[in-house]
Design a protein around this motif. Structure first.
Motif, short mmCIF file in Angstrom:
data_model
loop_
_atom_site.label_atom_id
_atom_site.label_comp_id
_atom_site.label_asym_id
_atom_site.label_seq_id
_atom_site.Cartn_x
_atom_site.Cartn_y
_atom_site.Cartn_z
N PRO A 160 1.09 -1.28 0.08
CA PRO A 160 0.00 0.04 0.13
C PRO A 160 0.93 1.33 -0.10
O PRO A 160 2.03 1.25 0.15
N PRO A 161 0.22 2.52 -0.23
CA PRO A 161 0.97 3.79 -0.20
C PRO A 161 1.94 3.94 0.88
O PRO A 161 3.08 4.30 0.60
N ASN A 162 1.42 3.63 2.04
CA ASN A 162 2.20 4.07 3.36
C ASN A 162 2.70 2.76 3.87
O ASN A 162 3.30 2.77 5.11
N ALA A 163 3.34 1.85 3.07
CA ALA A 163 4.04 0.63 3.64
C ALA A 163 5.61 1.18 3.95
O ALA A 163 5.94 1.74 3.25
N PRO A 164 5.89 0.63 5.22
CA PRO A 164 7.36 0.56 5.82
C PRO A 164 8.16 -0.32 4.86
O PRO A 164 7.58 -1.24 4.04
N ALA A 165 9.49 -0.09 4.88
CA ALA A 165 10.37 -0.86 4.31
C ALA A 165 10.05 -2.25 4.55
O ALA A 165 9.97 -2.85 5.49
N ILE A 166 10.13 -3.17 3.40
CA ILE A 166 9.65 -4.78 3.38
C ILE A 166 11.14 -5.43 3.69
O ILE A 166 10.88 -6.43 4.36
N ILE A 167 12.00 -4.86 2.80
CA ILE A 167 13.16 -5.63 2.94
C ILE A 167 14.12 -4.90 4.04
O ILE A 167 14.39 -3.71 4.22
N LYS A 168 14.40 -5.51 5.26
CA LYS A 168 15.10 -4.98 6.36
C LYS A 168 16.31 -4.63 6.03
O LYS A 168 17.34 -5.22 5.40
N PRO A 169 16.92 -3.74 6.74
CA PRO A 169 18.36 -3.13 6.78
C PRO A 169 19.37 -4.21 6.86
O PRO A 169 19.28 -4.97 7.77
N GLY A 170 20.31 -4.38 6.08
CA GLY A 170 21.25 -5.17 6.35
C GLY A 170 21.16 -6.35 5.78
O GLY A 170 21.99 -7.53 5.79
N THR A 171 20.04 -6.65 5.12
CA THR A 171 19.69 -7.96 4.26
C THR A 171 20.57 -7.99 3.27
O THR A 171 20.70 -7.02 2.65
N GLU A 172 21.24 -9.24 3.04
CA GLU A 172 21.90 -9.52 1.71
C GLU A 172 21.09 -9.30 0.49
O GLU A 172 19.96 -9.95 0.52
N THR A 173 21.40 -8.30 -0.29
CA THR A 173 20.55 -8.25 -1.88
C THR A 173 21.50 -8.35 -2.86
O THR A 173 22.90 -8.27 -2.61
N VAL A 174 20.78 -8.56 -4.02
CA VAL A 174 22.04 -8.42 -5.15
C VAL A 174 22.63 -7.14 -5.30
O VAL A 174 24.02 -7.04 -5.64
N ALA A 175 22.11 -6.11 -4.84
CA ALA A 175 22.75 -4.86 -4.50
C ALA A 175 24.08 -4.83 -3.80
O ALA A 175 25.13 -4.45 -3.97
N SER A 176 23.97 -5.13 -2.68
CA SER A 176 24.78 -5.38 -1.64
C SER A 176 26.09 -6.28 -1.79
O SER A 176 27.03 -6.07 -1.65
N ILE A 177 25.69 -7.52 -2.45
CA ILE A 177 26.66 -8.34 -3.25
C ILE A 177 27.56 -7.64 -4.25
O ILE A 177 28.67 -7.81 -3.96
N LEU A 178 27.16 -7.03 -5.16
CA LEU A 178 27.77 -6.31 -6.01
C LEU A 178 28.64 -5.32 -5.39
O LEU A 178 29.43 -4.94 -5.78
N LYS A 179 27.92 -4.39 -4.55
CA LYS A 179 28.80 -3.28 -3.80
C LYS A 179 29.82 -3.89 -3.15
O LYS A 179 31.05 -3.31 -3.28
N ARG A 180 29.67 -5.17 -2.54
CA ARG A 180 30.89 -5.65 -1.70
C ARG A 180 32.08 -6.24 -2.74
O ARG A 180 33.08 -6.06 -2.51
N ALA A 181 31.59 -6.41 -4.20
CA ALA A 181 32.57 -6.73 -5.12
C ALA A 181 33.12 -5.43 -5.79
O ALA A 181 33.92 -5.77 -6.82
N GLY A 182 32.91 -4.16 -5.35
CA GLY A 182 33.15 -2.95 -5.98
C GLY A 182 32.49 -2.27 -6.82
O GLY A 182 32.91 -1.28 -7.49
N TYR A 183 31.52 -2.81 -6.92
CA TYR A 183 30.37 -2.02 -7.88
C TYR A 183 29.69 -0.85 -7.39
O TYR A 183 29.31 -0.86 -5.98
N THR A 184 29.44 0.35 -7.83
CA THR A 184 28.73 1.40 -7.85
C THR A 184 27.30 0.84 -8.08
O THR A 184 27.06 0.53 -9.23
N THR A 185 26.32 1.18 -7.27
CA THR A 185 25.09 0.39 -7.39
C THR A 185 23.78 1.50 -7.45
O THR A 185 23.82 2.32 -6.65
N ALA A 186 22.90 1.26 -8.07
CA ALA A 186 21.72 2.26 -8.37
C ALA A 186 20.54 1.54 -8.67
O ALA A 186 20.52 0.44 -9.45
N VAL A 187 19.37 2.33 -8.31
CA VAL A 187 18.04 1.72 -8.67
C VAL A 187 17.31 3.04 -9.08
O VAL A 187 17.23 3.84 -8.32
#
Length: 517
Positions: free
Chosen positions: A95-122
């Motif tokens: 819904p419009p006022n939904a809080p963050a569904i993915i909790k901070p610190g969760t491993e994601t494709v973005a965090s994995i690639l950031k760890r590998a030296g990538y600059t990441t954007a959505v």
């Protein structure tokens, strides 16, 4: 000394070239509600998508490419986390006022690639909630959000455009928000005089057919209510241009080192209101016009890669978050103008269903000079991108992360005889007990609710009662018209047990099969 310096320069150049080739830039283009049959390289004849077709011609076009759910929020959750959405909380359509569904610190494709030296954007549609348990602070810092799960930067449509509010979010803030005109978002009408699609229907430039009749913005009524924030509001017609503008900026700024871009298009989700230069360009109405706008976006990204000489060092993945829907709440001519166009191609169903049309979508990979152009019938899914891209970036993932993401990198790259998935669980939305399991050519449907189920009639969904379990053989019956559960009781029972095992397990990633099983 000069000769030694020249040798060192050559060696360093070779090493840099090898490292660059080993860590290609990565762009994932995720369309919204795009069906298997909606683009010309997958058989559409009512319109032409030359840029998406070029991706397919220069890359690998998959005939069994899937998302993991037939609605947007759970697919996006699974794509980022590599975990089936039914394992998470609040993973249904947000819904419009939904809080963050993915909790901070969760491993994601973005965090994995950031760890590998990538600059990441959505850049584009988010629809995974923002803020803490109390929901988004629209006038303050919108965190946690993408930056707390591995993205370095974001430029977002915070929800989905048929839901309020129509504002851009840049990193942690609503863009161009005037403090003197605060933004309020709610689920109840703020006052009796608040204009809505019900009270001011005659003022709409696009009428609603069901549901979408609350706050009006830009002549279109939406789900939910909001006031204020006028300086920050955007025009629907400008969304695609803005996504391209910000994506080109990001690519240009990061062209000298590895980057990961999640380009989350809003096309062809409702309300379909393409830019004026695309309106009327197809015979399919605004739905078709939005498809060619999406194709233009793909072309602009490819043009940028060509201009910056990055095409041979960039892996592009094109996919969709779920299958098609014609009437999704607005009277935009999609049904009236459909003609002979088959949005889901040869498959039944679409958005909201676990029929093939709900989750089997266009899926293309291109990495010039590395992926041999062709067609693959290997089963691949967006949920596999975290594990596969982790392998590409030489990163390990823990047993607590990406629990249903398979490393099918070689299949994505078209390596000879490299298998994709052998099975895949599909769901419709959130945690409501509607599932399917594809295992080879067999497909089992499971409906846990004892109420009406979605079935497909003339490319639209209708409600009827069906058995809790149905079995289809996709090679003989790709449209899932004939339930053969009674004819193959052993297959039905085997798949019922396997589906239940996956749902109740910690995870289905092969490395986890010996853990807590």
């Amino acid at each position: 000394m000069l000769r030694l310096a020249l040798i060192l320069t050559v060696l360093l150049t070779l090493v840099a070239t090898e490292l660059s080739a080993a860590k290609p830039n990565i762009i994932v283009i995720m369309a919204d509600d795009l069906g298997f049959g909606d683009v010309s390289c997958y058989g559409a004849t009512a319109l032409s998508t030359p840029h998406i077709d070029r991706l397919a011609t220069e890359g690998l076009r998959f005939t069994s490419g899937y998302c993991s759910a037939s609605t947007c929020t759970p697919t996006r959750y699974s794509f980022l986390t590599g975990t089936y959405a039914f394992r998470g909380e609040r993973t249904g359509i947000a819904p419009p006022n939904a809080p963050a569904i993915i909790k901070p610190g969760t491993e994601t494709v973005a965090s994995i690639l950031k760890r590998a030296g990538y600059t990441t954007a959505v850049i584009g549609k988010w629809h995974l909630g923002l803020g803490n348990a109390n929901g988004p602070d629209w006038n303050g810092q919108l965190k946690p959000g993408p930056l707390e799960i591995g993205f370095d930067t974001c430029f977002l449509l915070p929800t989905t455009n048929d839901r309020v509010p129509q504002v851009y979010v840049k990193d942690h803030r609503v863009l161009n928000l005037d403090p003197a005109d605060p933004l309020w978002v709610g689920s109840k009408k703020p006052n009796a005089d608040h204009p809505t699609g019900l009270t001011h229907r005659e003022s709409l430039k696009m009428d609603w057919s069901h549901g979408h009749n609350s706050t009006i913005h830009n002549g279109i009524s939406r789900i939910g209510y909001y006031t204020g924030g006028h300086a920050s509001r955007f025009r629907d017609e400008d969304l695609a241009d803005k996504w391209v503008e910000k994506s080109v900026e990001f690519i240009e700024q990061n062209q000298d080192h590895p980057f990961f871009l999640f380009f989350a298009s809003h096309d062809i989700h409702v309300p379909r209101m393409p830019h004026e230069r695309f309106q009327g360009k197809t015979r399919l109405g605004f739905r078709g016009d939005s498809i060619i706008q999406l194709d233009w976006c793909v072309g602009e990204l490819m043009k940028t890669l060509d201009r910056l000489q990055l095409s041979e060092n960039t892996l592009v993945v094109f996919c969709s978050d779920n299958g098609p829907v014609l009437d999704d709440g607005y009277k935009d001519g999609a049904i009236e103008k459909i003609g002979t166009h088959r949005a889901a191609g040869p498959y039944s169903g679409g958005k909201y269903s676990v029929y093939e049309g709900g989750t089997r979508t266009p899926f293309i990979t291109r990495w010039k000079g590395h992926i041999k152009p062709g067609v693959s019938d290997q089963m691949v899914s967006t949920i596999d991108l975290p594990a596969s891209l982790a392998a590409l970036a030489d990163q390990k993932i823990s047993s607590e992360s990406c629990r249903d993401s398979f490393n099918i990198l070689e299949a994505l790259l078209g390596k000879a005889d490299s298998p994709g998935r052998t099975e895949l669980v599909q769901q419709n939305n959130g945690n409501n007990g509607t599932y399917a399991l594809r295992a080879g050519d067999w497909k089992l449907h499971r409906y846990d609710k004892k109420t009406a189920r979605n079935v497909v009639v003339e490319q639209q969904l209708e409600n009827t009662i069906v058995p809790q379990f149905q079995l289809f053989h996709l090679e003989d019956d790709p449209a899932e018209q004939t339930d053969v559960a009674a004819e193959y009781p052993e297959v039905t029972e085997r798949l019922k047990q396997r589906l239940n095992q996956i749902i109740t397990s910690k995870g289905s990633r092969p490395e986890l099969q010996t853990v807590d099983q």
